[in-house]
Design an enzyme around this catalytic site. Structure first.
Site, short mmCIF file in Angstrom:
data_model
loop_
_atom_site.label_atom_id
_atom_site.label_comp_id
_atom_site.label_asym_id
_atom_site.label_seq_id
_atom_site.Cartn_x
_atom_site.Cartn_y
_atom_site.Cartn_z
N ASP A 58 -8.08 2.55 -2.45
CA ASP A 58 -7.11 2.38 -1.38
C ASP A 58 -6.82 0.90 -1.17
O ASP A 58 -7.72 0.13 -0.82
CB ASP A 58 -7.73 3.00 -0.11
CG ASP A 58 -6.77 2.98 1.04
OD1 ASP A 58 -5.59 3.30 0.80
OD2 ASP A 58 -7.17 2.65 2.16
N THR A 91 0.29 1.15 0.75
CA THR A 91 -0.18 -0.23 0.93
C THR A 91 -0.20 -1.00 -0.39
O THR A 91 0.18 -2.17 -0.43
CB THR A 91 -1.59 -0.24 1.54
OG1 THR A 91 -2.44 0.59 0.76
CG2 THR A 91 -1.58 0.26 2.95
N THR A 92 -0.62 -0.33 -1.46
CA THR A 92 -0.67 -1.01 -2.75
C THR A 92 0.74 -1.41 -3.18
O THR A 92 1.00 -2.53 -3.61
CB THR A 92 -1.29 -0.08 -3.81
OG1 THR A 92 -2.45 0.52 -3.25
CG2 THR A 92 -1.68 -0.83 -5.05
N ASP A 381 -4.24 8.89 4.25
CA ASP A 381 -2.95 8.54 3.63
C ASP A 381 -2.01 9.74 3.72
O ASP A 381 -0.85 9.60 4.11
CB ASP A 381 -3.13 8.19 2.14
CG ASP A 381 -3.73 6.80 1.94
OD1 ASP A 381 -3.94 6.09 2.95
OD2 ASP A 381 -3.99 6.43 0.79
#
Ligand code: ADP
Ligand code: MG
Length: 529
Positions: A58, A91-92, A381
């Site tokens: 994550d 987020t990545t 998520d």
């Protein structure tokens, strides 16, 4: 590395050096998370100073745990945090885009293009990208599609092989808490229990606390629970530690004990008088009080976190009283029943049939803490994605499809521009390909082949052509159910470009006076905030 210019004011980096240094830092952060992107991404093992480990895929977790000091790198980490807060996923992607925007901007800087031109071009590109994204999105309404969203979010995470079961739980939970299209994810608690297996993870329509009743003499189950929530400790604090008593005769001791006893007894009376049959205390409870409470047939739980107290208050309608003396009948909350269930040695308290039917707990079970924690992140998520789709119902095609189409259309837009900003729009467009390229790379595929095929397919007007990593083929990912909420992409692009622009505008990094460290290196500018 970077040559630094030191002035009387302290350490200072100017002009192109400042820019280069900041861009480098941002790129390093992006490179770090890159290998985790997508279903075939790898995990990272984070080890802290005392040897605790976290194994995760994550983006935001990795960045939060990393020891990052560089000010520009910290700005990139903040994007991940914002993305996590606003959407709960992507987020990545957001961090990678920011890194790529900056890397591409550097090419333009090298060609002598002024940062103001680049930032202006980026701003235009970002605005256009938002419009294009909306055009590319489609509205969904079925439960099945919501489940696909959850599954896409969990693909490649620890929860992957159970993603169907988990997606049912997630969609059901989000549906239950949603009210007039709004979802408050705070209503869905996640509780973790070691023992059994991941398959035994379940959605519980109530609150589950990781605490057992304090005394075995207490009832194991209470029907028509009237619940008191108390903050203060039910003990006579400090007698062992703070007060020195000199007791010389047995009579003195007896009278002291009687006094203590009656004080504790009065606390118990207070609870009984309120009519409560369940007592939940944030702090500790004296053993003697426990004993009397057990005799009164009250179910008691202690050392419950403040956050849990708040959830309990919301779920049962009870008011959290800070002092027992304040407790009145009106403060009690209600549940159909409260009971202790013991599985794998550890007892948990279930508060079921709460006054507020929206009180839910996803109870994650699994073999080890590492597995449970990573599954929790995957579920969070997915919860974020399903919630934002419930609120907005617009989705886009995953597997890099939407990014390739964006790239194509932004390049078309660039062609309509004169001026040097056009070059910046083109670089912004190219940055989008970083996502499908990395999805391919992480799956061990040849990124050039994949990109070539993707571009060709989009040129032939297959706007949802993406890389399906279940099959390893370029396919219509929308049709295949690889879908993501529109909001993941709009937010990622907005915050990535915002930060890239901000970093590009910096041409002077001055360490604030307060650090006494050796001047001249950025790392000792950590006091710089
Ligand atoms: P992020 O932190 O950005 O959400 P993830 O590791 O969750 O990063 O990866 C998200 C990316 O993986 C998205 O671009 C999504 O479209 C892609 N993805 C998810 N499932 C698949 C799949 N089955 N095939 C191809 N790409 C997928
Ligand atoms: Mg994700």
């Amino acid at each position: 590395m970077v040559e630094n210019i030191t002035s009387n004011e302290g350490s200072r980096i100017l002009g192109r050096d400042a820019q280069r240094n900041n861009i480098l830092a941002a790129r390093v952060v992006a490179e770090t998370v890159k290998t985790t992107l997508g279903p075939k991404g790898m995990d990272k093992m984070l080890v802290d100073k005392v040897g605790n480990i976290i194994i995760t895929n994550d983006g935001v977790t990795i960045l939060k745990e990393m020891d990052i000091e560089h000010p520009a790198a910290k700005m990139i980490v903040d994007i991940a945090k914002t993305q996590d807060l606003e959407v709960g996923d992507g987020t990545t992607t957001a961090v990678m885009l920011a890194g790529k925007f900056l890397e591409n901007a550097e090419k333009l800087l090298d060609q002598g293009i002024h940062p103001t031109i680049i930032t202006r071009g980026y701003r235009w590109a970002e605005e256009k990208a938002q419009i294009i994204l909306k055009e590319l999105s489609v509205e969904i309404d079925s439960e099945e599609e919501l489940m696909k969203i959850a599954q896409t979010a969990m693909t490649g995470k620890g929860a992957e092989y159970l993603r169907e079961k988990f997606s049912e739980i997630i969609v059901e939970a989000v549906k239950m808490v949603s009210e007039k299209g709004k979802v408050d994810l705070e209503d869905i608690r996640i509780e973790k229990q070691k023992g059994k297996s991941l398959e035994d993870t379940e959605l519980i329509k109530g609150i589950v606390l990781d605490n057992e009743r304090v005394n075995l003499e207490m009832p194991k189950r209470v029907e028509n629970a009237k619940i008191a929530l108390v903050e203060e400790a039910l003990e006579i604090k400090g007698l062992e530690t703070e007060t020195r008593l000199s007791i010389s005769t047995p009579e003195q001791l007896q009278s002291f004990m009687n006094q203590e006893d009656s004080l504790l007894k009065s606390k118990v009376e207070k609870i009984k008088n309120s009519g409560a049959n369940v007592l939940i205390v944030q702090k500790g409870i004296d053993e003697l009080v426990q004993f009397y409470l057990a005799r009164a047939g009250i179910y008691v739980v202690r050392r419950v976190s403040k956050k849990d107290m708040q959830s309990l208050s919301k779920a049962t309608g009870a008011r959290v009283v800070s002092k027992l003396t304040e407790l009145r009948e009106e403060d009690l909350g209600f549940a159909a029943y409260v009971e202790e269930r013991k599985e794998g040695g550890e007892g948990m308290t279930y508060i079921m049939g709460c006054k507020n039917p929206k009180a839910l707990t996803i109870l994650i079970r699994g073999g080890t803490d590492h597995v449970i924690d990573e599954v929790e992140r995957a579920i969070r998520d997915a919860l974020g994605d399903v919630a934002s789709t419930m609120e907005d119902s617009k989705v886009v095609a995953g597997g890099g499809a939407v990014e390739i189409e964006l790239c194509k259309r932004l390049k078309e837009f660039a062609n309509t521009l004169r001026g040097r900003e056009r070059l910046a729009v083109e670089e912004f467009a190219s940055a989008m390909e970083f996502i499908p390229r990395t999805l391919a790379e992480n799956a061990g595929m040849d990124p050039i082949d994949v990109l070539t095929e993707l571009r060709a397919s989009h040129d032939a007007n297959n706007r949802n052509a993406g890389l399906n990593l279940f099959t390893g083929k370029i396919e219509d990912t929308m049709m295949k159910g690889i879908i993501e909420p529109l909001k993941v992409k709009t937010q990622a692009i907005a915050s990535a470009s915002e930060v890239a622009i901000m970093i590009l505008r910096i041409d002077d990094v001055i360490a604030a006076r307060k650090s006494q460290g050796r001047p001249g290196t950025l790392s000792n500018m950590s006091g710089y905030d």
